[in-house]
Design an enzyme around this catalytic site. Structure first.
Site, PDB file in Angstrom:
ATOM      1  N   GLY A  42       0.721  -1.338   0.182  1.00  0.00           N
ATOM      2  CA  GLY A  42       0.112   0.151  -0.135  1.00  0.00           C
ATOM      3  C   GLY A  42       0.823   1.069  -0.042  1.00  0.00           C
ATOM      4  O   GLY A  42       0.495   2.405   0.512  1.00  0.00           O
ATOM      5  N   VAL A  78      -1.279   6.553   3.808  1.00  0.00           N
ATOM      6  CA  VAL A  78      -0.205   6.448   4.718  1.00  0.00           C
ATOM      7  C   VAL A  78       1.107   5.991   4.351  1.00  0.00           C
ATOM      8  O   VAL A  78       1.894   6.580   4.782  1.00  0.00           O
ATOM      9  CB  VAL A  78      -0.670   5.273   5.810  1.00  0.00           C
ATOM     10  CG1 VAL A  78       0.248   4.826   6.887  1.00  0.00           C
ATOM     11  CG2 VAL A  78      -2.061   5.767   6.443  1.00  0.00           C
ATOM     12  N   TYR A  87     -15.465  -5.235   6.193  1.00  0.00           N
ATOM     13  CA  TYR A  87     -14.143  -4.715   6.473  1.00  0.00           C
ATOM     14  C   TYR A  87     -13.801  -4.665   7.898  1.00  0.00           C
ATOM     15  O   TYR A  87     -12.492  -4.783   8.153  1.00  0.00           O
ATOM     16  CB  TYR A  87     -14.381  -3.149   5.648  1.00  0.00           C
ATOM     17  CG  TYR A  87     -13.125  -2.269   5.564  1.00  0.00           C
ATOM     18  CD1 TYR A  87     -12.018  -2.805   4.974  1.00  0.00           C
ATOM     19  CD2 TYR A  87     -12.759  -1.511   6.527  1.00  0.00           C
ATOM     20  CE1 TYR A  87     -10.899  -2.087   4.779  1.00  0.00           C
ATOM     21  CE2 TYR A  87     -11.660  -0.768   6.728  1.00  0.00           C
ATOM     22  CZ  TYR A  87     -10.531  -1.019   5.981  1.00  0.00           C
ATOM     23  OH  TYR A  87      -9.303  -0.410   5.763  1.00  0.00           O
TER      24      TYR A  87
END
Length: 173
Positions: A12, A17, A140
């Protein structure tokens, strides 16, 4: 003196982030570290073979796991099964690859959506499993919550140093 280089793989790496970490690292790069910032263009972490190929290619000593199938509330609503299954698959692939390749430490990023929908305040990380997450994004929420469960299981069964951070909220540009 020959120092072993730490290879830190950030899944990611192109997200909010991940970009923040990359900015900090670019301003203060240590000689004994090599940082790899993965994006979904580098590998599909839902596919076990692609995940293991990334670990074989870069041979990380440490992993910061930020990758997830995410979306706003409206993207998640009505797709709880999809969000649960895909995030569980991705998390399982990353954790298994980290274990099998003997990564020294894995740090995963959880989400405030893991907290119980009905709870007392103030809330803290000890209350994560005290009730179901909000019904609109329970898929989620439970998938992220299971990262905490897997951290504990990998530590107890294999001695892996797997842990998580739990930001109270993330927002940005």
């Amino acid at each position: 003196m020959d120092m072993e280089k730490n290879v830190i793989l950030v899944t990611g790496g192109s997200g909010l982030v991940g970009n923040g970490i990359q900015k900090v690292i670019n301003g203060d790069q240590r000689e004994d570290e090599e940082w790899i910032f993965l994006s979904s263009k580098d590998a599909n972490l839902l596919i076990k073979e692609e995940t293991f190929a990334v670990f074989e290619k870069y041979k990380p000593t440490h992993v910061i796991h930020l990758a997830a199938l995410v979306g706003g509330l409206y993207a998640i609503m009505g797709k709880n099964c999809e969000f649960f299954r895909k995030n569980m698959k991705m998390n399982d692939n990353i954790m298994e690859a980290s274990h099998k390749t003997k990564v020294k430490k894995l740090v995963s990023c959880l989400s405030s959506s893991i907290f119980p929908h009905k709870t007392s305040y103030p809330i803290d990380e000890t209350m994560v499993h005290d009730g179901p997450p909000h019904p609109s994004f329970f898929g989620y929420g439970y998938a992220k919550r299971m990262v905490d469960v897997l951290n504990k299981a990998y530590n107890e069964e294999y001695g892996c140093l797997f842990t998580s951070v739990l930001p109270c909220n993330i927002f940005g540009p």
